[in-house]
Design an enzyme around this catalytic site. Structure first.
Site, PDB file in Angstrom:
ATOM      1  CE  LYS A 105      18.461  16.900 -28.042  1.00 47.43           C
ATOM      2  NZ  LYS A 105      19.297  16.147 -28.478  1.00 47.43           N
ATOM      3  CG  ASP A 145      18.706  13.931 -25.690  1.00 49.62           C
ATOM      4  OD1 ASP A 145      20.123  13.586 -26.465  1.00 49.62           O
ATOM      5  OD2 ASP A 145      18.789  14.256 -24.815  1.00 49.62           O
TER       6      ASP A 145
HETATM    7  P1  NAD Z   1      21.889   7.697 -21.640  1.00 54.95           P
HETATM    8  O1  NAD Z   1      20.166   7.888 -20.785  1.00 54.95           O
HETATM    9  O2  NAD Z   1      21.511   6.111 -22.555  1.00 54.95           O
HETATM   10  O3  NAD Z   1      23.412   7.676 -20.762  1.00 54.95           O
HETATM   11  C1  NAD Z   1      23.177   8.488 -20.110  1.00 54.95           C
HETATM   12  C2  NAD Z   1      24.089   8.233 -18.514  1.00 54.95           C
HETATM   13  O4  NAD Z   1      25.071   9.146 -18.487  1.00 54.95           O
HETATM   14  C3  NAD Z   1      23.765   7.236 -17.716  1.00 54.95           C
HETATM   15  O5  NAD Z   1      24.654   6.156 -17.769  1.00 54.95           O
HETATM   16  C4  NAD Z   1      23.695   8.194 -16.889  1.00 54.95           C
HETATM   17  O6  NAD Z   1      24.043   7.091 -15.663  1.00 54.95           O
HETATM   18  C5  NAD Z   1      24.770   8.647 -16.952  1.00 54.95           C
HETATM   19  N1  NAD Z   1      25.101  10.015 -15.557  1.00 54.95           N
HETATM   20  C6  NAD Z   1      23.668  11.061 -15.970  1.00 54.95           C
HETATM   21  N2  NAD Z   1      24.308  11.663 -14.610  1.00 54.95           N
HETATM   22  C7  NAD Z   1      25.819  11.642 -14.077  1.00 54.95           C
HETATM   23  C8  NAD Z   1      26.590  12.251 -13.262  1.00 54.95           C
HETATM   24  N3  NAD Z   1      26.480  13.098 -13.375  1.00 54.95           N
HETATM   25  N4  NAD Z   1      27.952  11.533 -14.410  1.00 54.95           N
HETATM   26  C9  NAD Z   1      28.554  10.765 -14.136  1.00 54.95           C
HETATM   27  N5  NAD Z   1      27.438   9.973 -15.212  1.00 54.95           N
HETATM   28  C10 NAD Z   1      26.294   9.952 -15.255  1.00 54.95           C
HETATM   29  O7  NAD Z   1      22.087   8.922 -22.578  1.00 54.95           O
HETATM   30  P2  NAD Z   1      22.702   9.200 -23.765  1.00 54.95           P
HETATM   31  O8  NAD Z   1      21.912   8.805 -24.826  1.00 54.95           O
HETATM   32  O9  NAD Z   1      24.025   8.178 -23.715  1.00 54.95           O
HETATM   33  O10 NAD Z   1      23.418  10.795 -24.137  1.00 54.95           O
HETATM   34  C11 NAD Z   1      24.234  10.953 -23.453  1.00 54.95           C
HETATM   35  C12 NAD Z   1      24.478  12.223 -23.691  1.00 54.95           C
HETATM   36  O11 NAD Z   1      24.732  12.533 -24.997  1.00 54.95           O
HETATM   37  C13 NAD Z   1      23.840  13.262 -24.129  1.00 54.95           C
HETATM   38  O12 NAD Z   1      23.692  15.061 -23.444  1.00 54.95           O
HETATM   39  C14 NAD Z   1      22.814  14.032 -24.791  1.00 54.95           C
HETATM   40  O13 NAD Z   1      22.469  14.438 -25.465  1.00 54.95           O
HETATM   41  C15 NAD Z   1      24.029  13.036 -26.094  1.00 54.95           C
HETATM   42  N6  NAD Z   1      23.838  12.623 -27.313  1.00 54.95           N
HETATM   43  C16 NAD Z   1      23.241  11.565 -27.409  1.00 54.95           C
HETATM   44  C17 NAD Z   1      22.311  10.846 -28.419  1.00 54.95           C
HETATM   45  C18 NAD Z   1      22.194   9.126 -29.069  1.00 54.95           C
HETATM   46  O14 NAD Z   1      22.268   8.683 -30.164  1.00 54.95           O
HETATM   47  N7  NAD Z   1      21.700   8.843 -27.901  1.00 54.95           N
HETATM   48  C19 NAD Z   1      23.771  11.736 -30.354  1.00 54.95           C
HETATM   49  C20 NAD Z   1      23.811  12.778 -29.344  1.00 54.95           C
HETATM   50  C21 NAD Z   1      24.321  13.226 -28.515  1.00 54.95           C
END
Ligand code: NAD
Length: 415
Positions: A105, A145
């Site tokens: 990561k 991410d």
């Molecule tokens: P992103 O930045 O696209 O979206 C994150 C979302 O969470 C945003 O809408 C933000 O406004 C919201 N958010 C942040 N704090 C918040 C809160 N306190 N309450 C409500 N909403 C809140 O990120 P993403 O890529 O969608 O990733 C989200 C999660 O999924 C992370 O934990 C990431 O590690 C995990 N993840 C992502 C991927 C990927 O392919 N993008 C893969 C595996 C895991």
């Protein structure tokens, strides 16, 4: 929960699963530590002419099953301990998904919302240049991410290729399609979450056409999970992002909500439904809850107020260990992050494979392969949890650790 606590929590999970498996002490010790931790300080020219130094890192946890693999996150509060925990989780996620990758990561401590596109590009290029000898298609393959996206990956490909003197699209996954990205990669994590939610509904005897769903986080994972689930006929009744949330017991029109968020930057102020707090969404009465924002959203403070029957962890580490115990006691069926959000890394593996073979698969092929693999591993995790008489979360860890330990023991130790 601080990054340090998150890391300690992750180590606790590793230890408990290793104990259940009766793993050799040495192998257990190897799994507790990352193989390499690289810290970088990135001098970047800001738009106003000033110079600012940003901290970043890449943590390579384990490569027994294949090259290191894992996303890069840009976030103000990211720190080394958080990235170490996330890197370890990637090792076991790749193993649970049964793809030939290890775990890594990366992170850069910055607030992307306060940076211009040019500043973000310069940070990304400096970060890539600093790590150019540590990443590569056969060594460590980054991906997007939190707060990084296909454009970020394109800057990495360009910088890395310039430094190496040849085109190397396979150095990252999650690229735009125009430069070698895979069909279905952007939607893959969210779609995988939806596939796991569907499997969990089947297991719990819930009909997708009549279930209600609440979702925290409406970014990449949240939007695609919501889209796929609404296509299945599920009613998404509550959605939130960092600015607030929206609730409608009749179900929210997801495509319109995505369009509203695209125009305004948030789900707040959507014409349908009523306003609800970012965290309050977690406590809504529903059948399926999907935390898809950041880690540690569900703690011992709010776990008792969760009213869902099934929870599918879209985010990485959204539930603390104390909260896990409360949810288990209350009979909530939890599909753990390392299985539920593995769709991204699975399609990353498809992207990497296509790049190395100079092939292009169509969307149908990618979606079909993702569904088949995820459904199969959902079953394997369920079987493991039944065999060890533990919840799915522990079952997934046990399965992942078992596969990594097998690889470690087969490889032996050099020298
Ligand atoms: P992103 O930045 O696209 O979206 C994150 C979302 O969470 C945003 O809408 C933000 O406004 C919201 N958010 C942040 N704090 C918040 C809160 N306190 N309450 C409500 N909403 C809140 O990120 P993403 O890529 O969608 O990733 C989200 C999660 O999924 C992370 O934990 C990431 O590690 C995990 N993840 C992502 C991927 C990927 O392919 N993008 C893969 C595996 C895991």
């Amino acid at each position: 929960m601080s990054g340090r606590e998150f890391y300690r929590d992750t180590l606790g999970k590793i230890d408990r699963s290793a104990e259940k498996l009766g793993l050799d002490k040495g192998v257990r010790e190897i799994l507790r530590y990352p193989r390499r931790v690289i810290e970088v300080y990135l001098p970047v020219r800001m738009d106003d002419g000033s110079l600012k130094v940003f901290w970043g890192c890449r943590v390579q946890h384990n490569s027994a099953r294949g090259p290191y693999k894992g996303g890069i996150r840009y976030h103000e509060s990211t720190d080394l301990e958080e990235v170490k925990a996330l890197a370890a989780l990637m090792t076991f996620k790749s193993a649970v998904a049964d793809i030939p990758f290890g775990g890594a990561k990366g992170g850069v401590a910055c607030n992307p919302k306060a940076l211009s596109r040019g500043e973000l590009e310069r940070i990304t290029r400096r970060y890539t240049a600093a790590l150019a000898n540590d990443i590569g298609p056969y060594t460590d393959i980054p991906a997007p991410d939190v707060n990084t996206n296909p454009q970020t990956m394109a800057w990495i490909v360009d910088t890395y290729s310039q430094l190496k003197g040849r085109k190397v699209p396979e150095v990252v996954t999650g690229k735009p399609i125009s430069i070698g990205g895979s069909q279905g990669r952007e939607e893959a994590t969210g779609r995988g979450v939806a596939i796991c939610a569907e499997e969990a509904m089947k297991y719990k005897g819930l009909d997708p056409q009549s279930v209600t769903i609440a979702l925290q986080g409406f970014g990449n994972v949240g939007t695609h999970a919501a889209l796929a689930l609404s296509e299945l006929g599920c009613k998404i009744i509550a959605v939130s992002d960092s600015k607030g949330g929206v609730y409608d017991s009749e179900g929210l029109p997801i495509k319109d909500l995505i369009e509203h968020k695209r125009r305004t930057g948030s789900v707040v102020g959507f014409r349908n439904g009523s306003e609800i707090g970012s965290e309050a969404v977690l406590e809504v009465e529903c059948d399926v809850l999907i935390p898809a924002a950041l880690q540690n959203a569900i703690t011992k403070e709010n776990a008792n107020r969760i009213r869902a029957k099934v929870m599918v962890e879209g985010a990485n580490g959204p539930t603390t260990t104390e909260a896990d115990k409360i949810l288990e006691r209350r009979g909530v069926f939890v599909v753990p992050d390392i299985l539920a959000n593995a769709g991204g890394v699975i399609v990353s593996y498809f992207e990497w494979t296509q790049n190395l073979r100079r092939e292009y698969w169509d969307l149908e092929e990618v979606r079909g392969k993702l569904e088949k693999r995820l459904k199969c591993q959902f079953k394997r995790v369920l079987e493991t949890s039944e065999e060890f008489k533990v919840p799915m979360k522990e079952g997934a860890f046990i399965l992942g650790i078992k596969r990594v330990a097998e690889a470690l023991e087969t490889l032996g130790l050099f020298p």
